[in-house]
Design a protein around this motif. Structure first.
Motif, short mmCIF file in Angstrom:
data_model
loop_
_atom_site.label_atom_id
_atom_site.label_comp_id
_atom_site.label_asym_id
_atom_site.label_seq_id
_atom_site.Cartn_x
_atom_site.Cartn_y
_atom_site.Cartn_z
N SER A 1 0.85 -1.21 0.00
CA SER A 1 0.00 0.00 0.00
C SER A 1 0.87 1.24 0.00
O SER A 1 1.94 1.26 0.61
CB SER A 1 -0.89 0.03 1.25
N MET A 2 0.39 2.25 -0.70
CA MET A 2 0.98 3.60 -0.59
C MET A 2 0.06 4.37 0.33
O MET A 2 -1.16 4.36 0.12
CB MET A 2 1.03 4.32 -1.94
N VAL A 3 0.63 4.99 1.33
CA VAL A 3 -0.21 5.75 2.26
C VAL A 3 0.26 7.19 2.34
O VAL A 3 1.43 7.49 2.08
CB VAL A 3 -0.24 5.11 3.67
N CYS A 4 -0.66 8.05 2.67
CA CYS A 4 -0.34 9.48 2.75
C CYS A 4 -1.11 10.09 3.91
O CYS A 4 -2.32 9.86 4.05
CB CYS A 4 -0.76 10.17 1.45
N THR A 5 -0.42 10.83 4.76
CA THR A 5 -1.07 11.59 5.83
C THR A 5 -0.77 13.06 5.64
O THR A 5 0.40 13.44 5.52
CB THR A 5 -0.57 11.13 7.21
N LEU A 6 -1.81 13.84 5.58
CA LEU A 6 -1.66 15.30 5.47
C LEU A 6 -2.05 15.94 6.80
O LEU A 6 -3.04 15.53 7.42
CB LEU A 6 -2.57 15.87 4.39
N LEU B 1 -5.58 19.95 11.41
CA LEU B 1 -6.48 19.22 10.52
C LEU B 1 -5.69 18.02 9.99
O LEU B 1 -4.52 18.16 9.60
CB LEU B 1 -6.91 20.10 9.35
N VAL B 2 -6.33 16.86 9.98
CA VAL B 2 -5.62 15.63 9.58
C VAL B 2 -6.45 14.90 8.53
O VAL B 2 -7.66 14.74 8.69
CB VAL B 2 -5.42 14.69 10.81
N ALA B 3 -5.79 14.47 7.46
CA ALA B 3 -6.48 13.71 6.41
C ALA B 3 -5.56 12.59 5.93
O ALA B 3 -4.35 12.80 5.79
CB ALA B 3 -6.83 14.63 5.24
N THR B 4 -6.14 11.43 5.72
CA THR B 4 -5.31 10.30 5.26
C THR B 4 -5.86 9.69 3.98
O THR B 4 -7.04 9.82 3.67
CB THR B 4 -5.25 9.18 6.34
N ALA C 1 -6.38 11.90 0.28
CA ALA C 1 -6.11 12.73 1.47
C ALA C 1 -6.31 14.20 1.15
O ALA C 1 -6.86 14.95 1.97
CB ALA C 1 -4.68 12.47 1.96
N ALA C 2 -5.87 14.63 -0.03
CA ALA C 2 -5.95 16.05 -0.37
C ALA C 2 -7.41 16.50 -0.53
O ALA C 2 -7.76 17.62 -0.14
CB ALA C 2 -5.16 16.34 -1.64
#
Ligand SMILES: O=P(O)(O)OP(=O)(O)OP(=O)(O)OC[C@H]1O[C@@H](n2cnc3c(O)ncnc32)[C@H](O)[C@@H]1O
Ligand SMILES: [Mg+2]
Length: 254
Positions: free
Chosen positions: A168-173, A185-188, A237-238
């Motif tokens: 998996s590719m994961v991204c946390t903003l 503010l958190v988005a994944t 996430a964006a």
């Protein structure tokens, strides 16, 4: 200048003198200049400025291009931290969330602006979710200099003979209004695919040439940027972050 003390000049005398002068040389009463209407303040983070500026806490050009494209509908000015002279932040933590928070704080503290940071990585099932938060330095574990191409080379070498190719590719903003913002503010986002046996495609960056998406029958590196954004970990996430910023930082705006 001869200034009389209030004791030596009674208030009545001072008033008389003033009225005599004004009779002999009448002065026009200046009209008050109308003040321009205040600019609409689009964000509590930048009072008086109609365009909100946010520093993007990343030195990765691929991320910047993708985030700038997906967050464009916000109408804010996203400024890469490098153009403001913000140095790279340390990323010492065990989770994407903590590292993203550290990067956002660092960029906001250095620039005085609200900040958005992105911490991302590749989590390979056969490796128990590694390399995870250490993805960017993966190649250096095996004696290669740090680069995207060497990361891919090291991964393919380490996966030789591994039949379970799931990853998996994961991204946390993380977005902060200031370095001390108590309510980040958190988005994944997360996307699952299969690691190819050789690199395919020349678009994107990082592990895109080896991240195969069964739904497309292609790697991320074979997809145009807008298609990658529409389906990727970062794109997910964006879009969530965009909605959060609209709701929390820009309420009342379309
Ligand atoms: O920390 P910043 O300055 O944002 O940039 P970075 O490249 O160091 O980014 P990370 O610390 O988040 O490390 C993420 C690693 O995963 C890779 N990566 C991130 N997003 C990716 C994507 O969408 N496709 C392929 N590889 C990606 C990237 O090239 C890095 O090697
Ligand atoms: Mg990094």
């Amino acid at each position: 200048m001869n200034v009389r003390s209030p004791k030596s000049t009674p208030p009545s005398a001072a008033l008389r003198k003033k009225s005599t002068t004004s009779k002999s040389t009448p002065k026009p009463i200046p009209k008050p200049t109308p003040k321009p209407p205040p600019k609409p303040n689009r964000c509590p983070c930048s009072p008086g400025d109609s365009t909100m500026q946010i520093v993007l806490a990343s030195g990765n050009r691929g991320k910047l291009a993708e985030l700038q494209s997906t967050l464009a509908p916000l109408g804010v000015e996203l400024i890469a931290q490098g153009t403001l002279g913000v140095p790279e932040a340390e990323e010492p933590h065990h989770t994407f969330l903590e590292n993203a928070l550290a990067k956002a704080r660092h960029a906001s503290a250095h620039s005085g602006l609200p900040a958005i940071a992105d911490d991302a990585g590749l989590c390979v099932d056969a490796f128990g979710g590694q390399p995870g938060v250490t993805t960017a330095d993966y190649a250096t574990r095996f004696g290669y200099p740090k680069s995207d191409a060497n990361n891919v080379r090291a991964l393919l070498e380490q996966m030789q003979g591994v039949e379970d190719r799931r990853a998996s590719m994961v991204c946390t903003l993380v977005a902060l209004r200031s370095a001390t913002d108590p309510e980040p503010l958190v988005a994944t986002g997360r996307v699952t695919g299969l690691i190819t046996r050789t690199p395919v495609g020349d678009q994107g960056f990082g592990f895109d040439p080896v991240m195969f998406l069964p739904a497309f029958g292609k790697t991320f590196a074979e997809l145009p940027t807008d298609v990658k954004n529409a389906h990727s970990h970062r794109g997910q996430a964006a879009r969530t972050m965009l909605a959060l910023i609209r709701e929390r930082w820009l309420p009342g705006l379309p």
